[in-house]
Design a protein around this motif. Structure first.
Motif, short mmCIF file in Angstrom:
data_model
loop_
_atom_site.label_atom_id
_atom_site.label_comp_id
_atom_site.label_asym_id
_atom_site.label_seq_id
_atom_site.Cartn_x
_atom_site.Cartn_y
_atom_site.Cartn_z
N GLY A 16 -6.90 79.03 -54.13
CA GLY A 16 -7.12 77.64 -53.80
C GLY A 16 -8.52 77.38 -53.26
O GLY A 16 -9.36 78.28 -53.18
N SER A 17 -8.76 76.12 -52.91
CA SER A 17 -10.07 75.69 -52.43
C SER A 17 -9.94 74.89 -51.14
O SER A 17 -8.91 74.25 -50.89
N LEU A 18 -10.99 74.94 -50.36
CA LEU A 18 -11.10 74.11 -49.17
C LEU A 18 -12.56 73.69 -49.02
O LEU A 18 -13.47 74.41 -49.46
N ARG A 19 -12.77 72.54 -48.39
CA ARG A 19 -14.11 72.14 -48.03
C ARG A 19 -14.16 71.92 -46.52
O ARG A 19 -13.49 71.03 -45.99
N LEU A 20 -14.94 72.74 -45.87
CA LEU A 20 -15.13 72.60 -44.43
C LEU A 20 -16.28 71.64 -44.16
O LEU A 20 -17.25 71.60 -44.91
N SER A 21 -16.16 70.90 -43.08
CA SER A 21 -17.21 69.99 -42.66
C SER A 21 -17.67 70.34 -41.25
O SER A 21 -16.86 70.77 -40.42
N CYS A 22 -18.94 70.15 -41.02
CA CYS A 22 -19.52 70.36 -39.70
C CYS A 22 -20.30 69.11 -39.35
O CYS A 22 -21.38 68.86 -39.90
N ALA A 23 -19.74 68.29 -38.49
CA ALA A 23 -20.39 67.05 -38.08
C ALA A 23 -21.26 67.33 -36.86
O ALA A 23 -20.81 67.96 -35.90
N ALA A 24 -22.49 66.86 -36.93
CA ALA A 24 -23.45 67.10 -35.85
C ALA A 24 -23.74 65.81 -35.09
O ALA A 24 -23.90 64.74 -35.70
N PHE A 25 -23.82 65.91 -33.79
CA PHE A 25 -24.10 64.78 -32.93
C PHE A 25 -25.25 65.16 -32.01
O PHE A 25 -25.23 66.20 -31.37
N GLY A 26 -26.25 64.29 -31.97
CA GLY A 26 -27.38 64.56 -31.11
C GLY A 26 -28.66 64.07 -31.75
O GLY A 26 -28.66 63.51 -32.85
N ARG A 27 -29.74 64.31 -31.11
CA ARG A 27 -31.02 63.84 -31.59
C ARG A 27 -31.56 64.72 -32.72
O ARG A 27 -31.46 65.93 -32.67
#
Length: 122
Positions: A16-27
Motif C-alpha cells: 500500500g501507499s501513504l503520504r505523510l505531511s509535515c506542517a511547519a509553523f514559524g518565521r
C-alpha cells in the motif's frame, strides 16, 4: 523558532501507499532544509530523505529503493513524504525535522516534530 507537526500515518497493508505531511509553523520556514527520519521499535532513528528550502534538491541514502518521494509546497509550509509499495520493515514512527544543513545526521537538525506512526501489516 519553528514548530513541526506530522500527520498522515496509519495502518496499511503490504504494497500500500501513504503520504505523510509535515506542517511547519514559524518565521521563514521556507528557508529551512527539512528531513524525514524514522525509528522502528527497538532501533535507533534512521534518516530517510531531506529536501532543500526551495525544493530543488533532495537527499536520500537510496535504501528505500525509489519507493519514497519527498516534496514540499512552500505556499502551504508543508513537506510531504509519499511512500509507495510499503513493506512491514517500513513500520516505524516517522519524524520530520528542520535545520540549516543538508545532511543525514540527526544532530544537523534543530527542530523536530512529535512523530507519526506508520504500521505496515503483512
Amino acid at each position: 523558532q519553528v514548530q513541526l507537526v506530522e500527520s498522515g500515518g496509519g495502518l496499511v497493508q503490504t504494497g500500500g501507499s501513504l503520504r505523510l505531511s509535515c506542517a511547519a509553523f514559524g518565521r521563514t520556514t521556507s528557508s529551512y532544509i527539512v528531513g524525514w527520519f524514522r525509528q522502528a521499535p527497538g532501533k535507533g532513528r534512521e534518516f530517510v530523505q531531506a529536501i532543500s528550502g526551495n525544493g530543488l534538491n533532495t537527499l536520500s541514502t537510496g535504501s528505500e529503493e525509489g519507493r519514497f518521494t519527498i516534496s514540499r509546497d512552500n505556499a502551504k509550509n508543508t513537506v510531504y513524504l509519499k511512500m509507495n509499495s510499503l513493506k512491514p520493515e517500513d513500520t516505524a514512527v516517522y519524524y520530520c525535522a528542520a535545520g540549516s544543513v543538508f545532511a543525514t545526521t540527526e544532530s544537523s537538525y534543530d527542530y523536530w516534530g512529535q512523530g507519526t506512526q506508520v504500521t505496515v501489516s503483512s
